[in-house]
Design a protein around this motif. Structure first.
Motif, PDB file in Angstrom:
ATOM      1  N   VAL A 185       0.857  -1.189   0.000  1.00 41.56           N
ATOM      2  CA  VAL A 185       0.000   0.000   0.000  1.00 41.56           C
ATOM      3  C   VAL A 185       0.890   1.234   0.000  1.00 41.56           C
ATOM      4  CG1 VAL A 185      -1.675   1.342   1.347  1.00 41.56           C
ATOM      5  CG2 VAL A 185      -1.920  -1.145   1.176  1.00 41.56           C
ATOM      6  N   VAL A 186       0.572   2.161  -0.895  1.00 39.47           N
ATOM      7  CA  VAL A 186       1.315   3.418  -0.986  1.00 39.47           C
ATOM      8  C   VAL A 186       0.329   4.550  -0.692  1.00 39.47           C
ATOM      9  CG1 VAL A 186       2.677   4.936  -2.463  1.00 39.47           C
ATOM     10  CG2 VAL A 186       2.848   2.448  -2.731  1.00 39.47           C
ATOM     11  N   ILE A 187       0.666   5.358   0.308  1.00 38.41           N
ATOM     12  CA  ILE A 187      -0.156   6.517   0.661  1.00 38.41           C
ATOM     13  C   ILE A 187       0.399   7.723  -0.098  1.00 38.41           C
ATOM     14  CG2 ILE A 187      -0.989   8.015   2.516  1.00 38.41           C
ATOM     15  CD1 ILE A 187      -1.959   5.138   2.863  1.00 38.41           C
ATOM     16  N   ILE A 188      -0.487   8.399  -0.820  1.00 39.50           N
ATOM     17  CA  ILE A 188      -0.100   9.557  -1.621  1.00 39.50           C
ATOM     18  C   ILE A 188      -0.770  10.807  -1.040  1.00 39.50           C
ATOM     19  CG2 ILE A 188      -0.087  10.601  -3.922  1.00 39.50           C
ATOM     20  CD1 ILE A 188       1.431   7.956  -3.863  1.00 39.50           C
ATOM     21  N   ASP A 189       0.046  11.756  -0.661  1.00 39.63           N
ATOM     22  CA  ASP A 189      -0.404  13.010  -0.065  1.00 39.63           C
ATOM     23  C   ASP A 189      -0.436  14.081  -1.150  1.00 39.63           C
ATOM     24  OD1 ASP A 189      -0.703  15.383   1.398  1.00 39.63           O
ATOM     25  OD2 ASP A 189       0.810  14.827   2.896  1.00 39.63           O
ATOM     26  N   ILE A 190      -1.624  14.593  -1.459  1.00 36.07           N
ATOM     27  CA  ILE A 190      -1.736  15.584  -2.530  1.00 36.07           C
ATOM     28  C   ILE A 190      -1.851  17.012  -1.994  1.00 36.07           C
ATOM     29  CG2 ILE A 190      -2.715  13.932  -4.143  1.00 36.07           C
ATOM     30  CD1 ILE A 190      -5.448  15.383  -3.662  1.00 36.07           C
ATOM     31  N   ARG A 191      -1.684  17.177  -0.696  1.00 32.67           N
ATOM     32  CA  ARG A 191      -1.768  18.516  -0.128  1.00 32.67           C
ATOM     33  C   ARG A 191      -0.590  19.380  -0.581  1.00 32.67           C
ATOM     34  NH1 ARG A 191      -1.317  17.804   5.829  1.00 32.67           N
ATOM     35  NH2 ARG A 191       0.125  16.211   5.094  1.00 32.67           N
ATOM     36  N   CYS A 196       2.714  14.210  -3.721  1.00 26.58           N
ATOM     37  CA  CYS A 196       2.469  14.463  -5.136  1.00 26.58           C
ATOM     38  C   CYS A 196       1.518  15.644  -5.229  1.00 26.58           C
ATOM     39  CB  CYS A 196       1.862  13.242  -5.817  1.00 26.58           C
ATOM     40  SG  CYS A 196       1.469  13.542  -7.554  1.00 26.58           S
ATOM     41  N   PRO A 197       1.990  16.800  -5.645  1.00 32.22           N
ATOM     42  CA  PRO A 197       1.109  17.956  -5.745  1.00 32.22           C
ATOM     43  C   PRO A 197      -0.096  17.645  -6.641  1.00 32.22           C
ATOM     44  CG  PRO A 197       3.387  18.569  -6.193  1.00 32.22           C
ATOM     45  CD  PRO A 197       3.339  17.078  -6.119  1.00 32.22           C
ATOM     46  N   ARG A 198      -1.260  18.072  -6.212  1.00 29.26           N
ATOM     47  CA  ARG A 198      -2.481  17.765  -6.956  1.00 29.26           C
ATOM     48  C   ARG A 198      -2.392  18.206  -8.413  1.00 29.26           C
ATOM     49  NH1 ARG A 198      -7.978  20.075  -7.639  1.00 29.26           N
ATOM     50  NH2 ARG A 198      -9.271  18.306  -8.202  1.00 29.26           N
ATOM     51  N   PHE A 233      -0.159  13.771 -14.629  1.00 25.04           N
ATOM     52  CA  PHE A 233       1.084  13.622 -15.386  1.00 25.04           C
ATOM     53  C   PHE A 233       2.009  12.591 -14.745  1.00 25.04           C
ATOM     54  CE2 PHE A 233      -0.575  17.930 -15.844  1.00 25.04           C
ATOM     55  CZ  PHE A 233      -0.864  17.915 -17.200  1.00 25.04           C
ATOM     56  N   TRP A 234       2.024  12.546 -13.421  1.00 23.71           N
ATOM     57  CA  TRP A 234       2.901  11.609 -12.720  1.00 23.71           C
ATOM     58  C   TRP A 234       2.449  10.164 -12.897  1.00 23.71           C
ATOM     59  CZ3 TRP A 234       5.070  13.417  -7.354  1.00 23.71           C
ATOM     60  CH2 TRP A 234       5.795  14.593  -7.529  1.00 23.71           C
ATOM     61  N   VAL A 235       1.142   9.913 -13.063  1.00 27.96           N
ATOM     62  CA  VAL A 235       0.664   8.525 -13.199  1.00 27.96           C
ATOM     63  C   VAL A 235       0.666   8.031 -14.640  1.00 27.96           C
ATOM     64  CG1 VAL A 235      -0.795   8.727 -11.149  1.00 27.96           C
ATOM     65  CG2 VAL A 235      -1.817   9.032 -13.410  1.00 27.96           C
ATOM     66  N   ASP A 236       0.821   8.929 -15.593  1.00 30.17           N
ATOM     67  CA  ASP A 236       0.728   8.579 -17.012  1.00 30.17           C
ATOM     68  C   ASP A 236       2.097   8.161 -17.555  1.00 30.17           C
ATOM     69  OD1 ASP A 236       0.407   8.415 -19.759  1.00 30.17           O
ATOM     70  OD2 ASP A 236      -0.453  10.425 -19.975  1.00 30.17           O
ATOM     71  N   GLY A 282     -10.558  15.321   2.473  1.00 23.14           N
ATOM     72  CA  GLY A 282     -11.150  14.325   1.590  1.00 23.14           C
ATOM     73  C   GLY A 282     -11.809  14.887   0.350  1.00 23.14           C
ATOM     74  N   TRP A 283     -11.865  16.181   0.212  1.00 21.23           N
ATOM     75  CA  TRP A 283     -12.501  16.777  -0.963  1.00 21.23           C
ATOM     76  C   TRP A 283     -11.581  16.715  -2.179  1.00 21.23           C
ATOM     77  CZ3 TRP A 283     -16.176  21.456  -0.288  1.00 21.23           C
ATOM     78  CH2 TRP A 283     -17.091  21.198   0.729  1.00 21.23           C
ATOM     79  N   ARG A 284     -10.377  17.241  -2.044  1.00 19.32           N
ATOM     80  CA  ARG A 284      -9.446  17.241  -3.177  1.00 19.32           C
ATOM     81  C   ARG A 284      -9.076  15.821  -3.589  1.00 19.32           C
ATOM     82  NH1 ARG A 284      -4.952  21.062  -0.607  1.00 19.32           N
ATOM     83  NH2 ARG A 284      -5.886  20.130   1.237  1.00 19.32           N
ATOM     84  N   SER A 285      -8.903  14.950  -2.600  1.00 22.90           N
ATOM     85  CA  SER A 285      -8.526  13.577  -2.942  1.00 22.90           C
ATOM     86  C   SER A 285      -9.681  12.834  -3.613  1.00 22.90           C
ATOM     87  CB  SER A 285      -8.009  12.818  -1.721  1.00 22.90           C
ATOM     88  OG  SER A 285      -8.946  12.793  -0.674  1.00 22.90           O
ATOM     89  N   ALA A 286     -10.915  13.134  -3.249  1.00 25.81           N
ATOM     90  CA  ALA A 286     -12.059  12.511  -3.935  1.00 25.81           C
ATOM     91  C   ALA A 286     -12.068  12.909  -5.410  1.00 25.81           C
ATOM     92  CB  ALA A 286     -13.373  12.905  -3.262  1.00 25.81           C
ATOM     93  N   LEU A 287     -11.883  14.192  -5.675  1.00 23.08           N
ATOM     94  CA  LEU A 287     -11.850  14.654  -7.069  1.00 23.08           C
ATOM     95  C   LEU A 287     -10.677  14.044  -7.822  1.00 23.08           C
ATOM     96  CD1 LEU A 287     -12.690  18.441  -6.547  1.00 23.08           C
ATOM     97  CD2 LEU A 287     -14.212  16.656  -7.437  1.00 23.08           C
ATOM     98  N   THR A 288      -9.536  13.946  -7.153  1.00 21.13           N
ATOM     99  CA  THR A 288      -8.343  13.381  -7.777  1.00 21.13           C
ATOM    100  C   THR A 288      -8.551  11.920  -8.139  1.00 21.13           C
ATOM    101  OG1 THR A 288      -6.902  14.924  -6.625  1.00 21.13           O
ATOM    102  CG2 THR A 288      -5.893  12.879  -7.415  1.00 21.13           C
ATOM    103  N   VAL A 289      -9.063  11.144  -7.206  1.00 17.94           N
ATOM    104  CA  VAL A 289      -9.261   9.711  -7.454  1.00 17.94           C
ATOM    105  C   VAL A 289     -10.304   9.496  -8.550  1.00 17.94           C
ATOM    106  CG1 VAL A 289     -10.075   7.546  -6.415  1.00 17.94           C
ATOM    107  CG2 VAL A 289      -8.388   8.959  -5.221  1.00 17.94           C
TER     108      VAL A 289
END
Length: 137
Positions: free
Chosen positions: A36-42, A59-61, A66-69, A92-99
């Motif tokens: 499991v890898v925890i990714i912090d987008i804050r 990983c900046p939001r 670009f980082w996953v592609d 949990g708002w930004r990460s929901a949109l990101t996921v």
């Protein structure tokens, strides 16, 4: 200013309806799993001010797509590994949109439902950069 067609809260609700959300206590337990890898987008300033989950990857939001592609010049090898990726932000708002965006791209991931603030409230482990002292706000 005219009314938006969709509010930010509505976008988050739509994202949450179609992604996997992980409760904080479950996420704390998941940190014991090496797959499991925890990714912090804050923002980096948030990490410095209130700390971060040990061993999390920042990983900046604005860069995540670009980082996953693998076809992007900004691709990061960690995202090519056969791991389970769990994203988080503060609430949990930004990460929901990101996921939700990542799922649209074909990248499987989940997020910590209530973010880092719930992690702290649940007494999850927190680290601080060595050059930064914790603050109370």
């Amino acid at each position: 200013m005219s009314k938006l067609k969709v509010s930010s809260a509505e976008l988050v609700a739509q994202a949450r309806a179609r992604i996997t959300e992980i409760e904080t206590q479950d996420a704390i337990e998941m940190t014991r799993d090496p797959d499991v890898v925890i990714i912090d987008i804050r923002d980096i300033r948030e990490r410095k001010r209130v700390g971060y989950i040990p061993n999390s990857i920042h990983c900046p939001r604005g860069m995540i797509e670009f980082w996953v592609d693998p076809e992007s010049p900004y691709f990061k090898e960690i995202f090519g590994e056969d791991k389970e990726f769990v994203f988080h932000c503060a609430s949990g708002w930004r990460s929901a949109l990101t996921v939700a965006t990542l799922r649209d791209m074909g990248f499987e991931a989940s997020h910590i439902k209530d973010g880092f603030s719930s992690w702290v409230k649940a007494d999850g482990p927190v680290e601080f950069p060595t050059d930064t002292k914790p603050t109370t706000s």
